[in-house]
Design an enzyme around this catalytic site. Structure first.
Site, mmCIF file in Angstrom:
data_model
loop_
_atom_site.group_PDB
_atom_site.id
_atom_site.type_symbol
_atom_site.label_atom_id
_atom_site.label_comp_id
_atom_site.label_asym_id
_atom_site.label_seq_id
_atom_site.Cartn_x
_atom_site.Cartn_y
_atom_site.Cartn_z
ATOM 1 C CE LYS A 52 0.713 1.315 4.524
ATOM 2 N NZ LYS A 52 1.552 2.394 4.952
ATOM 3 C CG ASP A 64 -1.706 0.159 8.021
ATOM 4 O OD1 ASP A 64 -2.530 1.038 8.307
ATOM 5 O OD2 ASP A 64 -0.494 0.389 7.815
HETATM 6 P P1 ATP Z 1 3.891 -0.644 9.483
HETATM 7 O O1 ATP Z 1 3.757 0.799 9.079
HETATM 8 O O2 ATP Z 1 2.608 -1.337 9.790
HETATM 9 O O3 ATP Z 1 4.992 -0.907 10.484
HETATM 10 P P2 ATP Z 1 5.643 -1.391 7.405
HETATM 11 O O4 ATP Z 1 5.361 -1.614 5.969
HETATM 12 O O5 ATP Z 1 6.486 -0.178 7.724
HETATM 13 O O6 ATP Z 1 4.283 -1.360 8.134
HETATM 14 P P3 ATP Z 1 6.228 -4.187 7.717
HETATM 15 O O7 ATP Z 1 6.994 -4.505 6.480
HETATM 16 O O8 ATP Z 1 4.826 -4.635 7.770
HETATM 17 O O9 ATP Z 1 6.337 -2.637 8.023
HETATM 18 O O10 ATP Z 1 7.098 -4.773 8.954
HETATM 19 C C1 ATP Z 1 7.047 -4.250 10.236
HETATM 20 C C2 ATP Z 1 7.683 -5.218 11.239
HETATM 21 O O11 ATP Z 1 6.910 -6.418 11.312
HETATM 22 C C3 ATP Z 1 9.097 -5.652 10.925
HETATM 23 O O12 ATP Z 1 9.860 -5.427 12.084
HETATM 24 C C4 ATP Z 1 9.029 -7.150 10.654
HETATM 25 O O13 ATP Z 1 10.121 -7.886 11.172
HETATM 26 C C5 ATP Z 1 7.730 -7.579 11.307
HETATM 27 N N1 ATP Z 1 7.016 -8.617 10.523
HETATM 28 C C6 ATP Z 1 6.381 -9.683 11.006
HETATM 29 N N2 ATP Z 1 5.812 -10.394 10.008
HETATM 30 C C7 ATP Z 1 6.079 -9.761 8.862
HETATM 31 C C8 ATP Z 1 5.753 -10.012 7.501
HETATM 32 N N3 ATP Z 1 5.042 -11.080 7.128
HETATM 33 N N4 ATP Z 1 6.178 -9.134 6.594
HETATM 34 C C9 ATP Z 1 6.883 -8.029 6.965
HETATM 35 N N5 ATP Z 1 7.223 -7.763 8.239
HETATM 36 C C10 ATP Z 1 6.834 -8.608 9.193
#
Ligand code: ATP
Length: 291
Positions: free
Chosen positions: A13, A139
């Site tokens: 997203k 989210d």
């Molecule tokens: P948000 O803003 O919700 O944190 P983001 O896109 O910045 O989203 P994600 O890539 O969703 O961040 O990852 C956030 C954290 O979640 C990381 O520290 C990661 O290790 C953990 N995590 C757990 N499962 C997953 C997954 N399936 N994919 C990505 N990260 C994951």
């Protein structure tokens, strides 16, 4: 219960706009955000197990391959809520950069809930799934529907934006991980009123000007520590983007382009700068009955 391997895609997203309008007593922030799913996908494969184990294997960008992975937690919450005494083997190919503001983990969690529900002949309604999704992350509900939306509350109150234009997005993810909780913790909250009315009228305005929508309150925090955010925005504008902004808590920055050709040449220009991973993705929307 379906026994064949079930395969699905989990999109990233982008936050086209993210305004933080307050802080709730429980510590969560209230926001108003325009969110769009885009065609940069993690791939998830599921095989139903007759025993009640949850097995997990991951490749691509590095994520935990244990109970800390959101797909594990999503599967556990599905089995606990439905009382189904079975398990699942989950294989995740991470193509979406991690902790990058692209919502990959939340998307994977929503894809897991939807897939398990389908494999087990829909024991849960969309409303049940929505309740489980909010508990997994703010989210996650957005990714159950996967369509351009106006999100409010902590992100769980969603209104579809039917007329959101089709854009090509060039996304650049510099090689830094940003913790969402650190960004919210450092945010100097200013009192914002009238944001919902402002965004509704801006979205309806004719002619529609996307630069009037682009704003991210979290950008000030992330860019204060990581000047590369401003560098990337400027580079994207220099190569013809209609607007450029950071997504979520960052560090990914994206530019919007109306034509594929412009987006391709922007992508090439950004790759030559070697400042991070560069992706090109079209706005994407899940069809009502697709997986
Ligand atoms: P948000 O803003 O919700 O944190 P983001 O896109 O910045 O989203 P994600 O890539 O969703 O961040 O990852 C956030 C954290 O979640 C990381 O520290 C990661 O290790 C953990 N995590 C757990 N499962 C997953 C997954 N399936 N994919 C990505 N990260 C994951």
């Amino acid at each position: 219960m379906t026994t064949a391997t079930y395969r699905t895609r989990a999109p990233a997203k982008l936050n086209i706009r993210l305004k933080v309008i307050g802080r709730r007593p429980d510590g969560y922030h209230e926001l108003v955000s325009v969110m769009v799913p885009v065609g940069l996908f993690d791939i998830l494969e599921l095989d139903a197990l007759r025993n009640n184990r949850i097995e997990i294997a991951c490749e691509g960008f590095q994520v935990p391959d244990n109970e800390d992975n959101l797909i594990y937690r999503a599967a556990a919450s599905f089995f606990s809520q439905t009382g189904i005494d079975k398990g699942v083997s989950l294989r995740l190919k991470k193509n979406i950069p991690v902790a990058a503001g692209l919502g990959g983990g939340s998307s994977d969690a929503a894809a897991t809930l939807l897939s398990l529900n389908k494999i087990h002949s829909n024991p849960l309604s969309m409303s049940d799934l929505h309740d489980l999704a909010v508990k997994l992350g703010a989210d996650v509900p957005f990714f159950l529907y996967c369509r351009p939306s106006l999100a409010r509350g902590i992100g769980e109150i969603l209104e579809p934006l039917k007329d959101w234009p089709i854009y090509w997005y060039v996304i650049v993810t510099p090689p830094i991980r940003v913790s969402t909780s650190w960004v919210y913790g450092d945010l100097k909250l200013e009192l914002t009123t009238g944001e919902y009315d402002y965004i509704l009228s801006t979205l309806k305005s004719d002619p529609f000007t996307v630069s009037h929508v682009l704003e991210n309150d979290l950008e000030q925090v992330t860019s204060a520590s990581f000047p590369i955010i401003d560098t990337l925005k400027k580079l994207l504008m220099d190569v013809g983007a209609e607007g450029a902004i950071m997504s979520g808590s960052g560090p990914s920055v994206f530019g919007l382009f109306s034509s594929f050709d412009q987006a391709i040449s922007a992508k090439k220009a950004l790759i030559s700068q070697d400042l991070g991973d560069v992706f090109i993705a079209k706005g994407w929307e899940k069809q009502a009955h697709s997986s």
